[in-house]
Design a protein around this motif. Sequence first.
Motif, mmCIF file in Angstrom:
data_model
loop_
_atom_site.group_PDB
_atom_site.id
_atom_site.type_symbol
_atom_site.label_atom_id
_atom_site.label_comp_id
_atom_site.label_asym_id
_atom_site.label_seq_id
_atom_site.Cartn_x
_atom_site.Cartn_y
_atom_site.Cartn_z
ATOM 1 N N VAL A 510 0.832 -1.198 0.000
ATOM 2 C CA VAL A 510 0.000 0.000 0.000
ATOM 3 C C VAL A 510 0.868 1.250 0.000
ATOM 4 O O VAL A 510 0.532 2.261 -0.615
ATOM 5 C CB VAL A 510 -0.945 -0.002 1.230
ATOM 6 N N ALA A 511 2.005 1.163 0.685
ATOM 7 C CA ALA A 511 2.881 2.337 0.786
ATOM 8 C C ALA A 511 4.298 1.925 1.148
ATOM 9 O O ALA A 511 4.516 0.877 1.787
ATOM 10 C CB ALA A 511 2.345 3.316 1.825
ATOM 11 N N PRO A 561 2.588 6.516 -1.086
ATOM 12 C CA PRO A 561 1.506 5.592 -1.418
ATOM 13 C C PRO A 561 1.696 5.023 -2.823
ATOM 14 O O PRO A 561 2.188 5.719 -3.723
ATOM 15 C CB PRO A 561 0.258 6.466 -1.328
ATOM 16 N N THR A 562 1.315 3.794 -3.020
ATOM 17 C CA THR A 562 1.412 3.218 -4.367
ATOM 18 C C THR A 562 0.260 3.705 -5.245
ATOM 19 O O THR A 562 0.368 3.686 -6.469
ATOM 20 C CB THR A 562 1.432 1.691 -4.303
ATOM 21 N N GLY A 593 -2.919 -0.028 5.127
ATOM 22 C CA GLY A 593 -2.955 1.323 5.647
ATOM 23 C C GLY A 593 -3.431 1.389 7.077
ATOM 24 O O GLY A 593 -3.464 2.465 7.686
ATOM 25 N N LEU A 601 -2.684 5.393 7.664
ATOM 26 C CA LEU A 601 -2.021 6.097 6.565
ATOM 27 C C LEU A 601 -2.951 7.003 5.778
ATOM 28 O O LEU A 601 -2.496 7.885 5.043
ATOM 29 C CB LEU A 601 -1.337 5.098 5.633
ATOM 30 N N GLY A 602 -4.269 6.804 5.943
ATOM 31 C CA GLY A 602 -5.222 7.681 5.265
ATOM 32 C C GLY A 602 -5.698 8.828 6.132
ATOM 33 O O GLY A 602 -6.609 9.573 5.746
#
Length: 846
Positions: A510-511, A561-562, A593, A601-602
Motif C-alpha cells: 500500500v505504501a 503511497p502506491t 494502511g 495512513l489515510g
Amino acid sequence: MKKLLLTYLFSICLFFVSQAQTDYYFPDENFDSSVPSPESFLGYEIGEWHTRYDRLVAYFEKLAEVSPMAELQTIGYTNQLRPLVVLVISRQENIQNLDGIRENHLKLVDPSQSLPDVSAMPAIINLAYSVHGNEPSGGEASILTAYWLLASQSELAGQIRNNAVVMIDPAINPDGRDRHTNWANMHKGFPPVADPLDREHNEIWPSGRVNHYWFDLNRDWLPLAHVELQKKIEWYHTWYPNVVGDFHEMGTNSTYFFEPTKPFSSENPVVPRKNYEDINSKFASYFAKALDDIGSLYWTKEVFDNSYPGYGSTYPDIQGGLGLVFEQGSSRGHIQASQRGEITFAFTIRNQLKTSIATMEAGVNEREYMHRYLREFFQTAISEANSSKTKSYVFGDPYDESRNRLFLQLLLDHKIKVYENDRDLSIGGQKFAKGKSYVVPTAQPQYRMVRSMFEKVTEFADSVFYDASSWTMALAYGIPYADQTVSNLGEELSTLPTQELHFPEGGKYVAYLVDWSDYFAPKFLHHLQSSGVHVETSALSFTSNTETGEREFPAGTLVIPTAFQSMDHDDLRKKIKESAAASGVHVFATGTGFSVKGIDLGSNNVSAVQTPKVIMLIGQGTSQYEAGEIWHLMDTKVGMPISKVDISMFGRVNMYDYNTLILPSGNYSGLSSAQISHIKDWLNRGGTIISVRMASQWLQAQEIVKEEYLAGENDEDPSFVPFASRRDFEGAKAIGGSIYQARLDNSHPLGYGYRTEEIPVYRNSTIFFKPSKDKYQTPVKYTENPLLGGYISRSNLEKIKQSASVLVSPVGRGRVIHFVDNPNFRGTWFGTNKLFFNAIFFGDKI
C-alpha cells in the motif's frame, strides 16, 4: 632581419626588467641562468600585474621541468577544476628519495618506533599562500620564493636546499584568487590609481576572499567541508611538516604582523606551552631581522588568533609542528594610499618574500630541535591521556546512521583512531547500542585532536575573541556522546563500514515508508520529487506492520503511497530504489494502511509534501558566508538547485513562481518600497520566508513581522572606562561564537526527524528575540542553563536564557521562519541542518 631585430630588442627589454626586479627583491644576489626568472617566463615584473593561477602553475611546471631539484605534485582539484599543486624543492638526491625521507620522517609521529637520527634528517617545511583569494601578495611571493630557492647561488639558498624539503602551496584557494586577480587586472589604471575609493580596491559581491561556494577556507582545516581542505589535510598527514607558514593580508593602514600572537587568550588550550613560549620566540627573531634588514615595520603579540583549530596556522600546532601566521598590510590592487603613504603591490610581495625566506632559514637552523619536538609532542599526547580520568569517548545516534558516518569520516580524516563499540552501554542516562555506536580512546597519538572534537571548554584567560570561542565538533554534529573512565574497544575502523541498505523485496504494498530521522532523508525526498513521485508525510507518529514486522515511525515520516502515482508500481519501485541508493537511506513497506498503533495512513494527519520552489536573495548588503553555506548545503547534501538572485535583479522576479524565499543575513537596502510590497503580498497569500539572523531584524524594521526584542544590557555600564581599555571592554560584550543547549519541540514541523527534546545550537550574534506570543510557534528555545562551550558575558547569558533560537511569525496565510542562530554555520553544523531542511520541505505545514 626585422624579426631578428625585434627578438633582440625584446631580449634587451626583458634583461632590464629582470635586472630591475632582481635589484628590488634580491639585491646583491647571483642566479643560475638555466632557471628562468619569473619575469622572463611571464613577460612582466612580479608586482606589475596580478598573476593568473594558470600562469602561476605553468611557471611551477617549468621550474620542475628545468631543475632536478624540483617536483610538482597535484594533490586534487577545486570545484572549478583548477589543480591544487604543491611544488617540492630540495637537493637532487632528496627529490629522488622523497618516499624514503617521508617514511623516515613519519617515524617521529609514531612513539612506538625508535627515534631516528634527527641530525641526518632534513627539515620538512610547508609554505602555504593565498587561502584568501583577495590576499594576493602571498601567491606572488610563492613565485619569487620558488625561483630564489632553485636559482640563487647564495650560501643560504644552498643550505636550505641541502637541509630541507620545502613544499610550496602557491594558493590554497585558486578559485577565489582568480576571481580577485581578474578584478584587479580588469580595473588597473595606467598609471595605477592609489585612491582607496577607486573601483580596483573595492570588489563586488562575492569577494575573492572566498572559494567557489563563498566559504572562508581558513576556517575549514577542522570541519573539512570543502574539497580544497579535504585534499590539503589528506596531503598534510602524509608528511607532518615541522614548520608551516600561513601567509595573509590585513588592512592597508597596518604594517606587518608575525607571531607570537596575543599571549594566552589567543592560544589553543591543547597545545604545549613550549610551542608558544620557546619555539615561537626562536622563530620570531628571524622574522624581525628579515624585515629590519629592508626597513619594514611590523608588530607582534597584540591580536590574531591561534586558538581555533580550523586555521592554517593553528592546525599544525596540534600536529606537532609550528604553524605561523603572517599578515601583510594590503595594497588591495596595484597601489593604494595609506596613512604611511602609498603602498605598492611589489612592496607587499617583498615583505612576504623576506619572511618566507626567513621561515626556511629558521626551519633549517632549528631542524633537529623541531624533529625532537615532533616526537615529544606525540609522546606527551599519550602520557597526558594516561593521566586523564577520561579514557575514551563513546558516541552514536541510534536513529541516524548517515550522521554517524559523517562524523566517523571526519575523525578518520584527522587520523583519529576509532573502534566499534562491542557492548551495550548506558552512561549518564544515554544508551549506546552495540553495532550502532563507536569508541574513541584518548590514549592515542592524536589525543589533542580527540580533545578538540569532544571537550567542552567554558573557562578562558580572556573575554575578547578574534573568532569562535568553542568548536566542539561532536556538538556541531549533534551526536549523542559521553566520556568514560574505561576504554572498551572492538574492532578498529580504518575506513567507513560498508553500508547495507534495507529495501523491501517485491510484493503488493500500500505504501513505502522512510524515517525522516536520517540526515540524508531530504536528499531522498528531493530525488523522488524530481522523478515525479508523489510523496506525503505524517504529522504524528504511528506503528506499522511492515514487511519486516511491526515498526515505529515518528512524526515527519515519508509516506509514498502506491496509489495516486502517475506511474505503474514497477516504475515507482524502481525510482524509490534509485533514490534510496543515491541518498543512503533505508526503505520499508507495508501492505496495509491500518496501523498497529497511532494514526492510519489515510489520516488527515498525513498530507502531501509540497515540492519546494526556492529563491534566495544574494548580493551587496547580504552575507556571502551565510548565502554560500546555504548554497553549499543544498548542492552537496541534497543535490537540489535553488535560484540565487541578486538583489539588483529582484525587479524582474515574480514571487508567485516560487513558494519559498530565503533571506541570509543582510540589510536588503537595495529593495525598493514597491518590491517590499510585492514580498508582503506574496507572503500574505501563503508564501514561506526563511530568514537568518540579521534578515529577521530587517523584516522587523519593515514591519513585515511584529516580534519583540529582549531589553538591552542587564548590567549597567560604569560611568568611566579608560580609553585604552575600550576594545577589551566592548569586545567582552560580543558573542564571537559559542555553543548552547536549546529545548526542541519535535512535534513541530521544524522538529520532524529529531528524537530528542534537547539540541546544541551555535550562536555568534547578540540578536535576542523574545519567544513568540503564539505559544505553539517557538520550536527552539534556550534551556535554563544553556552554556555548553565558549565564552559569554554574564548579562548576555541571562538574555540567552530568556530568548528564542528559532521562532515562527504567521503572516496572513504565510509564515516567516526566523533562524536567530545560523543552523548551517561553516558547513559543519549537521546537528541543526535538519531544522533548515524542515523549513524548506515542511514550511507550508506550520
